[in-house]
Design a protein around this motif. Structure first.
Motif, PDB file in Angstrom:
ATOM      1  N   ARG A  55       0.964  -1.246   0.123  1.00  0.00           N
ATOM      2  CA  ARG A  55      -0.139   0.081  -0.133  1.00  0.00           C
ATOM      3  C   ARG A  55       0.929   1.264   0.088  1.00  0.00           C
ATOM      4  NH1 ARG A  55      -5.462  -0.515   3.639  1.00  0.00           N
ATOM      5  NH2 ARG A  55      -5.478   1.731   2.862  1.00  0.00           N
ATOM      6  N   ALA A  56       2.245   1.142   0.634  1.00  0.00           N
ATOM      7  CA  ALA A  56       2.916   2.355   0.549  1.00  0.00           C
ATOM      8  C   ALA A  56       4.422   1.674   0.592  1.00  0.00           C
ATOM      9  CB  ALA A  56       2.580   3.273   1.786  1.00  0.00           C
ATOM     10  N   VAL A  57       5.169   2.670   0.092  1.00  0.00           N
ATOM     11  CA  VAL A  57       6.739   2.255  -0.181  1.00  0.00           C
ATOM     12  C   VAL A  57       7.534   3.386  -0.077  1.00  0.00           C
ATOM     13  CG1 VAL A  57       8.547   1.028  -1.570  1.00  0.00           C
ATOM     14  CG2 VAL A  57       6.180   0.082  -1.574  1.00  0.00           C
ATOM     15  N   LEU A  58       8.651   3.443   0.961  1.00  0.00           N
ATOM     16  CA  LEU A  58       9.534   4.520   1.007  1.00  0.00           C
ATOM     17  C   LEU A  58      10.805   4.132   0.474  1.00  0.00           C
ATOM     18  CD1 LEU A  58      10.246   7.395   2.182  1.00  0.00           C
ATOM     19  CD2 LEU A  58      10.885   6.146   4.390  1.00  0.00           C
ATOM     20  N   VAL A  59      11.248   4.735  -0.741  1.00  0.00           N
ATOM     21  CA  VAL A  59      12.517   4.428  -1.168  1.00  0.00           C
ATOM     22  C   VAL A  59      13.722   5.351  -0.867  1.00  0.00           C
ATOM     23  CG1 VAL A  59      13.555   4.118  -3.637  1.00  0.00           C
ATOM     24  CG2 VAL A  59      11.108   3.670  -3.129  1.00  0.00           C
ATOM     25  N   ARG A  60      14.646   4.983  -0.555  1.00  0.00           N
ATOM     26  CA  ARG A  60      16.044   5.964  -0.206  1.00  0.00           C
ATOM     27  C   ARG A  60      16.475   6.501  -1.629  1.00  0.00           C
ATOM     28  NH1 ARG A  60      19.812   2.334   3.630  1.00  0.00           N
ATOM     29  NH2 ARG A  60      20.879   1.836   1.577  1.00  0.00           N
ATOM     30  N   PRO A  61      17.291   7.413  -1.734  1.00  0.00           N
ATOM     31  CA  PRO A  61      17.697   7.924  -2.667  1.00  0.00           C
ATOM     32  C   PRO A  61      18.510   7.022  -3.696  1.00  0.00           C
ATOM     33  CG  PRO A  61      18.202   9.611  -0.966  1.00  0.00           C
ATOM     34  CD  PRO A  61      17.707   8.216  -0.347  1.00  0.00           C
TER      35      PRO A  61
END
Length: 506
Positions: free
Chosen positions: A470-476
């Motif tokens: 449902r949600a994904v946080l991606v690093r640089p």
């Protein structure tokens, strides 16, 4: 004073420079060689293979089309983005000279991939890679200086001074990307530990009478291994002499002929040598990649044999991991200990590649046990499980950083999610910021992310295939820092955002 002084203007140093320049850091690159062009970096001796992870890195920074053009390949990329899964890889490389069939890769065992404009891998040259990266670095304001040989280094509490003859270059940080015989590694006092060589390897171009009697591709023999490329007069050899010849005497046509005859068993004559070099399988690694304000990346941090073509890819991975962390540290937005995660994450990856190299050398050793071991390995590599395993290892897709989270996606390179409006994750990552993908828009998650809007881009909307998240946080660097397959846990998101992006703005 610069934010960062990078010593070494090869692919790793230039990629790192691009990452830092993208973040707005002031950077100078000091390269020992006076000229950018070299026959050693051009085809055929400069031929290199970029794996999936490296191609993805160029794609996500908007440099893949440039690299394809510079490599003489096609001038556009694409994939069937509406497909249910990513296509099968086009090649699977080799293990100890044993070629693998890409049709044997078990796609069902690779559930976290999605179609992407980036290819699974590509052939290029060092010259193409360096020219593209140098051009991009200059566009980002990086100062590249050639013909600068570093002779000294002094660390202070708040800066590092690099000496090159009578010239001094001062930076808040110094990155040593100056190769396997790194001056920075030696000057800064890094420990370099590992295993001694078993062989001397040779690469050369020239005229060889009887060349057609040599088998094409990789050939493991009772006396070593040789490689015949189909074009360019390019030959490679591995002679198990414990590395005693490497750099000890001139590479004459007579010596190369003697080694080639012994290793291949063929009656060939080396008539003329245009270019020749030697190397060993010495496998060494810095025990840490950071000493105070000095960091190492690429061959300066680890060396091994070129078997499997992992060196360049490993170095690009180092630069991608280090760049955003060092930039955040320079800009004062990094969380406590962020820079320490560079060694924590990349050192185990480097150690695995060194062991991968050692394992191949062990299989190729010309002793009475080798044929039985080679036969066993060949049988194993004829199976789908083994072929899939090798592809995962060499493509970089098996890499997963331990981020203390059991959700399968965290710690891995993010799939190239495609939103319903056609936007790809790769398109969003060109700015070098973190990305929060909210596939099932949640107002509470949006509000929780507002403190990091200068470091994290919040993107909302359904995806063609969200892989159940449902949600994904991606690093640089493209690594998934946090993911939720249910209603987002705002407390866990906050912990992850603080860990990787520092304190939120009040």
């Amino acid at each position: 004073m610069r934010d960062v002084v990078i010593v070494g203007g090869g692919p790793v140093g230039l990629f790192l420079a691009c990452e830092l320049g993208l973040a707005g850091c002031s950077v100078v690159v000091l390269e020992r060689e006076a000229e950018a062009q070299s026959p050693w970096r051009k085809f055929p001796l400069g031929l290199r293979g970029l794996n999936t992870a490296s191609v993805e890195a160029f794609y996500r920074r908007g440099m893949l089309l440039r690299l394809l053009a510079a490599s003489g390949g096609r001038d556009e990329v694409g994939a069937d983005l509406d497909a249910d899964q990513a296509p099968a890889p086009r090649s699977v490389n080799h293990f100890a000279g044993i070629m693998l069939d890409p049709a044997m890769v078990n796609l069902a065992a690779l559930p976290l991939r999605l179609p992407s404009p980036a290819m699974d891998g590509m052939l290029t040259s060092l010259d193409a890679v360096q020219s593209v990266l140098a051009e991009r670095a200059v566009e980002l304001g990086v100062d590249i200086r050639r013909g600068i040989e570093v002779t000294g280094l002094t660390q202070h509490d708040d800066k590092v001074v690099v000496c090159a003859g009578e010239q001094e270059y001062t930076g808040r940080w110094v990155a040593g990307c100056d190769g396997g015989r790194s001056t920075i590694r030696e000057l800064a006092g890094f420990d370099f530990a590992g295993t001694e060589p078993q062989l001397t390897g040779y690469l050369f171009t020239g005229t060889v009478t009887g060349r057609e009697s040599l088998g094409p591709g990789f050939n493991v023999t009772p006396n070593g291994m040789y490689l015949r490329m189909p074009a360019g007069g390019y030959l490679g050899m591995m002679d198990f002499d414990s590395g005693t010849f490497d750099r000890s005497r001139p590479l004459t046509s007579g010596h190369l002929q003697t080694v080639l005859r012994r290793v291949s068993g063929a009656d060939v004559t080396v008539d003329e040598v245009d270019l020749a070099s030697s190397f060993t399988d010495r496998a060494m690694q810095a025990t840490t990649y950071r000493q105070n304000r000095v960091l190492l990346a690429g061959d300066a941090a680890h060396i091994h044999s070129p078997l499997g073509g992992q060196g360049l890819n490993l170095g690009i991975g180092d630069a991608l991991n280090l760049g955003w962390k060092l930039a955040a540290t320079v800009q004062g937005t990094a969380s406590y200990g962020l820079l320490d995660t560079y060694t924590q994450e990349r050192h185990p990856i480097g150690a695995r590649v060194l062991d991968w190299s050692r394992a191949q050398v062990a299989v190729m050793r010309p002793d009475s046990y080798a044929p039985a071991l080679q036969a066993l390995i060949s049988d194993l590599l004829a199976t789908a499980d083994a072929t899939t395993y090798v592809w995962e290892r060499t493509s970089g897709t098996a890499n997963r950083y331990d981020l203390g989270n059991e959700i399968p996606l965290t710690g891995r390179n993010a799939p190239d999610f495609r939103l319903d409006d056609g936007t790809l994750l790769g398109d969003l990552m060109r700015t070098g910021r973190g990305i929060l993908l909210d596939f099932s828009p949640d107002q509470h998650l949006h509000d929780a992310a507002t403190g990091w809007t200068d470091r994290i881009q919040y993107v909302t909307g359904p995806a063609r295939n969200d892989l159940g998240y449902r949600a994904v946080l991606v690093r640089p660097d493209g690594v998934v820092a946090w993911a939720s397959d249910d209603i987002p846990d705002l407390e866990s998101f906050d912990r992850s955002a603080r860990r990787w992006f520092g304190s939120p703005k009040v």
